[in-house]
Enzyme design. Structure first.
Site, PDB file in Angstrom:
ATOM      1  N   SER A 113       0.833  -1.195   0.000  1.00  0.00           N
ATOM      2  CA  SER A 113       0.000   0.000   0.000  1.00  0.00           C
ATOM      3  C   SER A 113       0.876   1.256   0.000  1.00  0.00           C
ATOM      4  O   SER A 113       1.607   1.487  -0.953  1.00  0.00           O
ATOM      5  CB  SER A 113      -0.956  -0.047   1.194  1.00  0.00           C
ATOM      6  OG  SER A 113      -1.993   0.893   1.076  1.00  0.00           O
ATOM      7  N   ASP A 161      -9.468  -5.257  -5.025  1.00  0.00           N
ATOM      8  CA  ASP A 161      -8.956  -4.208  -4.138  1.00  0.00           C
ATOM      9  C   ASP A 161      -9.793  -2.944  -4.345  1.00  0.00           C
ATOM     10  O   ASP A 161      -9.815  -2.378  -5.435  1.00  0.00           O
ATOM     11  CB  ASP A 161      -7.484  -3.937  -4.447  1.00  0.00           C
ATOM     12  CG  ASP A 161      -6.810  -3.056  -3.407  1.00  0.00           C
ATOM     13  OD1 ASP A 161      -7.500  -2.236  -2.765  1.00  0.00           O
ATOM     14  OD2 ASP A 161      -5.573  -3.171  -3.253  1.00  0.00           O
ATOM     15  N   HIS A 193      -7.582  -5.633  -0.594  1.00  0.00           N
ATOM     16  CA  HIS A 193      -6.426  -4.816  -0.215  1.00  0.00           C
ATOM     17  C   HIS A 193      -5.728  -5.486   0.969  1.00  0.00           C
ATOM     18  O   HIS A 193      -5.991  -5.184   2.132  1.00  0.00           O
ATOM     19  CB  HIS A 193      -6.888  -3.409   0.161  1.00  0.00           C
ATOM     20  CG  HIS A 193      -5.776  -2.415   0.265  1.00  0.00           C
ATOM     21  ND1 HIS A 193      -5.070  -1.962  -0.828  1.00  0.00           N
ATOM     22  CD2 HIS A 193      -5.243  -1.778   1.334  1.00  0.00           C
ATOM     23  CE1 HIS A 193      -4.158  -1.090  -0.450  1.00  0.00           C
ATOM     24  NE2 HIS A 193      -4.240  -0.967   0.858  1.00  0.00           N
TER      25      HIS A 193
END
Length: 237
Positions: A113, A161, A193
């Site tokens: 991320s 995601d 995610h």
């Protein structure tokens, strides 16, 4: 190395590779432990270092850390905030490389991320920072205008995601290929995610099997030149 880092070091013998792992926003270094354990098992002579981002998380419901604030984030502000955070990020990479006496070619940056965003943008901004980038559920802040020289970029994403959709990562892969870069992109179904085990499996597979252009180029330059004309048998016909 700061006290906030988690390290997996070779049990004995020299350190041959350096993996630097960077967590997502609002998390801490411990969140990268599953990937660190996988890398340490596959590469026992590697130093695998999980690092905390430098600033306290400014979002709601978190006790972790951040490289840049997610508050009110837009496409434009992401570019500005990443650019402001890059000097510190690059300085951390250089400092750990110096500590372990490890060259950039034997360094890999792995991020999830926000950690992936920083890793991707760092090799765009700083030449010869790392030989590979493993970017999980991340994206470039801006579409890459050039391919980092002799740096292989591996992108890993979940198809479902919703936090950082896979579209920008796919676009980046296509741009980097068009720019002559070394890049792989794996987008897997039914994954959101998260630092999913299936994505980590793909990362190990790419590390083990993908041959960077630099290696091929060096192999070709070292290959002996055989004089004479080639027959059809020599060409595989």
């Amino acid at each position: 190395m700061t006290a906030s880092a988690l390290a997996h070091l070779p049990p004995s013998g020299p350190t041959e590779l350096l993996f630097l792992l960077f967590h997502g926003v609002g998390e801490d270094a411990s969140k990268m432990t599953p990937l660190a354990q996988r890398l340490a098992a596959e590469y026992p002579q590697a130093a695998v270092i999980c690092l905390n981002a430098p600033d306290p998380f400014e979002g709601e419901g978190g006790q972790g850390w951040q490289w840049f604030s997610p508050a009110g984030l837009t496409e434009a502000s992401r570019v500005e905030r990443v650019a402001a955070a890059l000097p510190r990020f690059i300085a951390v990479v250089r400092a750990v490389q110096q500590q372990f006496h490890m060259g950039w070619e034997r360094t890999a940056l792995a991020g999830f991320s926000q950690g992936a965003v920083m890793s991707l943008e760092a090799v765009q901004a700083e030449p010869q920072l790392a030989g590979r980038v493993l970017a999980f559920a991340g994206r470039h802040a801006t579409p890459p205008a050039h391919a980092p020289v002799d740096t292989t970029v591996h992108l890993f994403h979940g198809m479902t995601d919703r936090v950082i959709p896979p579209g920008p990562a796919i676009d980046s892969a296509e741009r980097l290929v068009a720019l002559g870069g070394d890049v792989t992109a794996d987008v897997l179904p039914h994954i959101g995610h998260e630092l999913h085990p299936a994505l980590m499996d793909k990362a190990i597979e790419q590390l083990r099997t993908f041959l960077p252009k630099k290696v091929w180029r060096e192999a070709m330059s070292d290959a002996p030149v055989i004089s004479g004309s080639a027959s059809s048998r020599d060409l595989g016909h």
